[in-house]
Structure formats: C-alpha cells, structure tokens
Design a protein around this motif. Sequence first.
Motif, mmCIF file in Angstrom:
data_model
loop_
_atom_site.group_PDB
_atom_site.id
_atom_site.type_symbol
_atom_site.label_atom_id
_atom_site.label_comp_id
_atom_site.label_asym_id
_atom_site.label_seq_id
_atom_site.Cartn_x
_atom_site.Cartn_y
_atom_site.Cartn_z
ATOM 1 N N PHE A 46 -0.622 -6.724 -4.071
ATOM 2 C CA PHE A 46 0.189 -6.544 -3.030
ATOM 3 C C PHE A 46 -0.640 -6.920 -1.844
ATOM 4 O O PHE A 46 -1.820 -6.653 -1.552
ATOM 5 C CB PHE A 46 0.701 -5.167 -2.893
ATOM 6 N N HIS A 47 0.126 -7.699 -0.747
ATOM 7 C CA HIS A 47 -0.611 -8.292 0.409
ATOM 8 C C HIS A 47 0.162 -7.980 1.670
ATOM 9 O O HIS A 47 1.434 -8.319 1.541
ATOM 10 C CB HIS A 47 -0.505 -9.884 0.318
ATOM 11 N N HIS A 48 -0.530 -7.271 2.361
ATOM 12 C CA HIS A 48 0.034 -6.887 3.874
ATOM 13 C C HIS A 48 1.346 -5.685 3.571
ATOM 14 O O HIS A 48 2.291 -6.090 4.201
ATOM 15 C CB HIS A 48 0.365 -8.135 4.448
ATOM 16 N N LEU A 49 0.729 -4.890 2.985
ATOM 17 C CA LEU A 49 1.917 -3.728 3.008
ATOM 18 C C LEU A 49 1.817 -2.929 4.073
ATOM 19 O O LEU A 49 0.632 -2.607 4.791
ATOM 20 C CB LEU A 49 1.707 -2.785 1.717
ATOM 21 N N PRO A 50 2.809 -2.278 4.661
ATOM 22 C CA PRO A 50 2.789 -1.680 6.052
ATOM 23 C C PRO A 50 1.999 -0.405 5.748
ATOM 24 O O PRO A 50 1.999 0.317 4.770
ATOM 25 C CB PRO A 50 4.175 -1.073 6.448
ATOM 26 N N PRO A 51 1.186 0.175 6.549
ATOM 27 C CA PRO A 51 0.411 1.261 6.615
ATOM 28 C C PRO A 51 1.044 2.576 6.358
ATOM 29 O O PRO A 51 0.618 3.618 5.790
ATOM 30 C CB PRO A 51 -0.261 1.385 7.914
#
Length: 96
Positions: A46-51
């Motif tokens: 997974f790339h760039h999931l929201p914090p």
Amino acid sequence: MTIAEHSAPIIVTALMGAADFAWADGLRRAHFPPERNFLSAHVTLFHHLPPSLLPELADRLKGLCRGPAPAATLAAAPCRTLGANDTPDRGGQEDT
C-alpha cells in the motif's frame, strides 16, 4: 511518535526471504536507472495511505500476521513508468 503526531502518508511493504530478496535486488541493480536506485528491492503493498488509518491498519495487520501465511502466487504483468514509480500495467484500470 504517537498516532496523533503521525502526519506523513503511510507506506506498507512486505518482507521477502533472503533468496527472493537477493534475486529481486540483483534485478533492481541490473535494470533500474542508477540515478534513481537509492533503495533496495522491496514489495510495496500500500502506498500513500492517509495517517488517519494508522490505528485500524495496525490492528488489521497484526491480525493477519497472527494467522497462517497465505499461499503465495506470482502474477507477472508488464510495468509502466508513472513519474518516479514503476507499477504493473493493469490494462488501463486506474487505482480506486
């Protein structure tokens, strides 16, 4: 750092066994542009999931890691360049 202080996007990667890593890293060194090759071979799940997903993501990954390992399969796909990242070409399907 606490979850509340975490503001950078989340990237989830998978570990590889030593033999698989050596094979993949050798390919990366041989074929990836040297000026952009500053990381070892890796598998990005997974790339760039929201914090904001960090608590749920941590719980789900811990649960998955407690269970038996899934059967591994490899589905090869041509890669295309998207800016700074290479990604499998999925026949025009966009990320959802």
